[in-house]
Design an enzyme around this catalytic site. Structure first.
Site, PDB file in Angstrom:
ATOM      1  N   LYS A 170       1.012  -1.184  -0.035  1.00 36.26           N
ATOM      2  CA  LYS A 170      -0.108   0.108   0.009  1.00 36.26           C
ATOM      3  C   LYS A 170       0.966   1.240  -0.234  1.00 36.26           C
ATOM      4  O   LYS A 170       1.384   1.557   0.993  1.00 36.26           O
ATOM      5  CB  LYS A 170      -0.862   0.010   1.395  1.00 36.26           C
ATOM      6  N   GLU A 178       8.719   1.194  11.477  1.00 37.30           N
ATOM      7  CA  GLU A 178      10.073   2.239  11.189  1.00 37.30           C
ATOM      8  C   GLU A 178       9.322   3.758  11.335  1.00 37.30           C
ATOM      9  O   GLU A 178       8.484   4.087  10.299  1.00 37.30           O
ATOM     10  CB  GLU A 178      10.392   2.061   9.779  1.00 37.30           C
ATOM     11  N   GLU A 211       8.669  16.413  15.620  1.00 34.65           N
ATOM     12  CA  GLU A 211       8.999  15.951  14.153  1.00 34.65           C
ATOM     13  C   GLU A 211       8.456  16.925  13.063  1.00 34.65           C
ATOM     14  O   GLU A 211       7.366  16.805  12.891  1.00 34.65           O
ATOM     15  CB  GLU A 211       8.936  14.532  13.787  1.00 34.65           C
TER      16      GLU A 211
HETATM   17  P1  NAD Z   1       1.984   8.468   7.701  1.00 28.16           P
HETATM   18  O1  NAD Z   1       1.931   7.881   8.923  1.00 28.16           O
HETATM   19  O2  NAD Z   1       0.782   9.536   7.603  1.00 28.16           O
HETATM   20  O3  NAD Z   1       1.401   7.579   6.469  1.00 28.16           O
HETATM   21  C1  NAD Z   1       2.505   6.245   6.089  1.00 28.16           C
HETATM   22  C2  NAD Z   1       1.519   5.521   5.290  1.00 28.16           C
HETATM   23  O4  NAD Z   1       0.387   5.236   6.255  1.00 28.16           O
HETATM   24  C3  NAD Z   1       0.747   5.962   4.194  1.00 28.16           C
HETATM   25  O5  NAD Z   1       0.676   5.068   3.221  1.00 28.16           O
HETATM   26  C4  NAD Z   1      -0.729   6.071   4.718  1.00 28.16           C
HETATM   27  O6  NAD Z   1      -1.708   5.885   3.653  1.00 28.16           O
HETATM   28  C5  NAD Z   1      -0.834   4.842   5.752  1.00 28.16           C
HETATM   29  N1  NAD Z   1      -1.919   5.179   6.878  1.00 28.16           N
HETATM   30  C6  NAD Z   1      -2.324   6.147   7.259  1.00 28.16           C
HETATM   31  N2  NAD Z   1      -3.206   5.900   8.200  1.00 28.16           N
HETATM   32  C7  NAD Z   1      -3.077   4.618   8.259  1.00 28.16           C
HETATM   33  C8  NAD Z   1      -4.113   3.939   9.085  1.00 28.16           C
HETATM   34  N3  NAD Z   1      -5.101   4.205   9.929  1.00 28.16           N
HETATM   35  N4  NAD Z   1      -3.779   2.377   8.932  1.00 28.16           N
HETATM   36  C9  NAD Z   1      -3.040   2.022   8.049  1.00 28.16           C
HETATM   37  N5  NAD Z   1      -2.323   2.712   7.190  1.00 28.16           N
HETATM   38  C10 NAD Z   1      -2.565   4.178   7.484  1.00 28.16           C
HETATM   39  O7  NAD Z   1       3.163   8.965   7.354  1.00 28.16           O
HETATM   40  P2  NAD Z   1       3.657  10.164   6.166  1.00 28.16           P
HETATM   41  O8  NAD Z   1       3.453  11.576   6.406  1.00 28.16           O
HETATM   42  O9  NAD Z   1       3.344   9.377   4.746  1.00 28.16           O
HETATM   43  O10 NAD Z   1       5.219  10.036   6.329  1.00 28.16           O
HETATM   44  C11 NAD Z   1       6.098  10.481   7.071  1.00 28.16           C
HETATM   45  C12 NAD Z   1       6.738   9.906   8.336  1.00 28.16           C
HETATM   46  O11 NAD Z   1       7.157   8.705   8.027  1.00 28.16           O
HETATM   47  C13 NAD Z   1       7.499  10.535   9.303  1.00 28.16           C
HETATM   48  O12 NAD Z   1       6.949  10.528  10.560  1.00 28.16           O
HETATM   49  C14 NAD Z   1       8.819   9.859   9.066  1.00 28.16           C
HETATM   50  O13 NAD Z   1       9.604  10.116   9.937  1.00 28.16           O
HETATM   51  C15 NAD Z   1       8.321   8.382   8.768  1.00 28.16           C
HETATM   52  N6  NAD Z   1       9.593   7.854   8.192  1.00 28.16           N
HETATM   53  C16 NAD Z   1      10.166   6.798   8.814  1.00 28.16           C
HETATM   54  C17 NAD Z   1      11.045   6.158   8.320  1.00 28.16           C
HETATM   55  C18 NAD Z   1      12.134   5.260   9.121  1.00 28.16           C
HETATM   56  O14 NAD Z   1      12.847   4.515   8.415  1.00 28.16           O
HETATM   57  N7  NAD Z   1      11.966   5.368  10.425  1.00 28.16           N
HETATM   58  C19 NAD Z   1      11.417   6.269   6.835  1.00 28.16           C
HETATM   59  C20 NAD Z   1      10.726   7.147   6.256  1.00 28.16           C
HETATM   60  C21 NAD Z   1       9.757   7.973   6.924  1.00 28.16           C
END
Ligand code: NAD
Length: 503
Positions: free
Chosen positions: A194, A270, A401
């Site tokens: 996804k 992650e 963040e």
């Molecule tokens: P997000 O958590 O909003 O979304 C990430 C993914 O989760 C998307 O595909 C989204 O559609 C999905 N999602 C959202 N709500 C959900 C739910 N209720 N159930 C299941 N899936 C759901 O994050 P974002 O804004 O896309 O990405 C930024 C974040 O990702 C930042 O916090 C960043 O630090 C983190 N990140 C972490 C790493 C790592 O390796 N630790 C790497 C890259 C990004």
């Protein structure tokens, strides 16, 4: 001043915006419409224009994709092939990506506002490298042989964990996809991917290349759509054995809850970070300024490992501050397809508003704004590189963040103070240390609670080196052989050495 480099609506030499070919869900080896027939827009953050409409998957589509992955896991050949054979197919997949690198780089840059030279020379090649690394690991999966007490012997089998749901954020659409897909393919799992709703395009392209490479139907399924619908359905599905999630800490919590309330599926998280870079007095100031600048502003600050809390020891603080501001002011902001540009637009309006909101918090909480602090241009989601000083540990800009081009500069006196301040957040993803003193480097690297420590370097990532958070930055590793274990489970088999006492 930060310079704005025109041609926001495209242009630049050496690239062609490709026709977007893949916009449907990929289920059981076919591109299909969503059950509801709904689609959603994906936009170009340079100018907010619609790039394409993409199929909007929801629970019904997740059900179909999981059914395909389940069938392929329970009855298909992928989990039953030798590791060597899986590795060969994965190598072919990697070669096909290399053959399409120009197009894929443009797609990710267009969808995500990333510098084209970076997607082309770094991110798509990183995806290839990761895939090749795990292709090479696929035939090196083995258990142990054990001499047990009482004339028994045992051995362990490492078996694929089953059907995996991969949930991906938007900030590195290609490397983050391959950090999940590659080890799970090598392990013999089948999967439903996804991608983030902001960046669905390259994942669908990769599904097409996977099929061309010979990955059997049903092994990789891609359902584009929103988190609260498609993502949530995947996390609570009773036939999914594991969720590998990369994204925010808030959503990571929801993923765990859904796993707990459904079938207790395995979870890897992650998550976010608020990483410190600690610069000691003995550092080469120019080198340290440049490293800290890149730590904060790389990928417009949309980087989980962004080093956005910069702690500088008091003797060099003033010089460091002056040079950091100069560097930020000289950043070339503009169209990421222009080779001269150093910083492109933020991903979307939500992120743009969130970052500007944090800048307001910083000002209102009493931090001093040294440079930046506002949007740039009037066509896309551009924000000036921003630096605050006089930042206190309890301010929101030091704790949350921001995920944008905002640096918080802070001063410290002693090594103890630096360690205490570096650890003063709920996150623990990475930390940077800049010093020539080996004793300081050793002491600080053991005292800071973070999953990766970069000493006199930053953002050095390699498929062979485990990466993952401490504290609320998550658990489980991506990269390295550790990541392969995330997709394997261990079975113990025990048998008498001589004759069975029960026969
Ligand atoms: P997000 O958590 O909003 O979304 C990430 C993914 O989760 C998307 O595909 C989204 O559609 C999905 N999602 C959202 N709500 C959900 C739910 N209720 N159930 C299941 N899936 C759901 O994050 P974002 O804004 O896309 O990405 C930024 C974040 O990702 C930042 O916090 C960043 O630090 C983190 N990140 C972490 C790493 C790592 O390796 N630790 C790497 C890259 C990004």
């Amino acid at each position: 001043m930060a310079s704005y480099n025109g041609c926001v609506n495209g242009g630049g030499d050496g690239f062609k915006i490709p026709e977007i070919q893949f916009t449907k869900l990929f289920i059981d080896g076919n591109f299909v419409d969503s059950v509801s027939g709904k689609t959603f827009e994906t936009r170009d953050p340079r100018n907010k224009e619609v790039i394409a409409r993409v199929a909007e998957g929801s629970k019904e589509d997740i059900d179909l994709a999981v059914m395909a992955a389940r069938k392929s896991f329970d009855h298909g050949k992928w989990p039953r092939m030798s590791g060597y054979e899986r590795g060969r197919v994965m190598m072919k997949f990697a070669k096909l990506i290399e053959d399409h690198i120009d197009e894929l780089a443009v797609i990710d840059s267009l969808n995500c506002g990333k510098l084209l030279r970076f997607t082309k020379e770094n991110e798509i090649p990183a995806g290839v490298h990761i895939l090749q690394f795990y292709a090479g690991a696929a035939d090196k999966i083995h258990g142990d042989t054990l001499k047990l007490s009482g004339e028994f012997h045992g051995y362990t089998l490492k078996e694929p964990i089953g059907v995996v749901g991969h949930i991906i954020p938007w900030n590195f659409p290609t490397p983050l996809l391959f950090l999940k897909v590659s080890p799970s393919l090598a392990a013999g799992c089948t999967m439903v991917v996804k991608p983030a709703e902001q960046t669905p395009l390259s994942a669908l392209y990769y599904a097409h290349l996977a099929k061309l490479a010979g990955i059997p139907d049903g092994v990789i399924n891609v359902v584009t759509g929103f988190g609260a619908t498609a993502g949530a359905a995947l996390c609570s599905h009773m036939d999914v054995d594991k969720i590998s999630f990369t994204g925010s800490t808030a959503v990571g919590r929801l993923v765990m809850e859904a796993a707990a309330k459904s079938n207790l599926k395995h979870v890897t998280l992650e998550l976010g970070g608020k990483s410190p870079v600690i610069v000691f007095d003995d550092a080469d100031v120019d080198m340290a300024v440049s490293m800290a600048h890149n730590a904060t502003f790389f990928n417009k600050g949309e980087f989980c490992a962004s080093g956005s809390r910069i702690y500088v020891q008091e003797k060099i603080y003033d010089e460091f501050l002056k040079k950091s501001v100069e560097l930020a002011k000289n950043t070339v902001i503009g169209d990421p397809f222009d080779p001269e540009v150093q910083q492109g637009p933020q991903i979307d309006k939500k992120q743009f508003d969130k970052i500007l909101g944090y800048i307001e918090y910083g000002k209102n909480e009493g931090a001093t704004l040294l440079t930046g602090g506002k949007s740039y241009g009037n066509t896309g989601y551009y924000i000036e590189p921003t630096i605050f000083t006089d930042v206190q540990e309890n301010m929101k800009i030091a704790q949350d963040e921001i995920f944008g081009p905002v640096m918080a500069l802070m001063k410290f006196k002693t090594i103890e103070e630096a360690i205490e301040k570096a650890n003063a957040t709920s996150y623990g993803l990475v930390a940077g240390i800049i010093t020539k003193d080996l004793n300081i480097a050793n002491r600080v690297s053991r005292s800071v609670r973070a999953g990766t420590i970069w000493i006199n370097c930053y953002s050095v990532l390699d498929p062979s080196c485990p990466f993952g958070g401490y504290k609320m930055s998550g658990f489980g590793k991506c990269q390295g052989m550790k990541a392969l274990d995330e997709y394997l489970q261990v079975k113990s088999v025990i048998t008498p050495i001589y004759s069975s006492p029960w026969l």
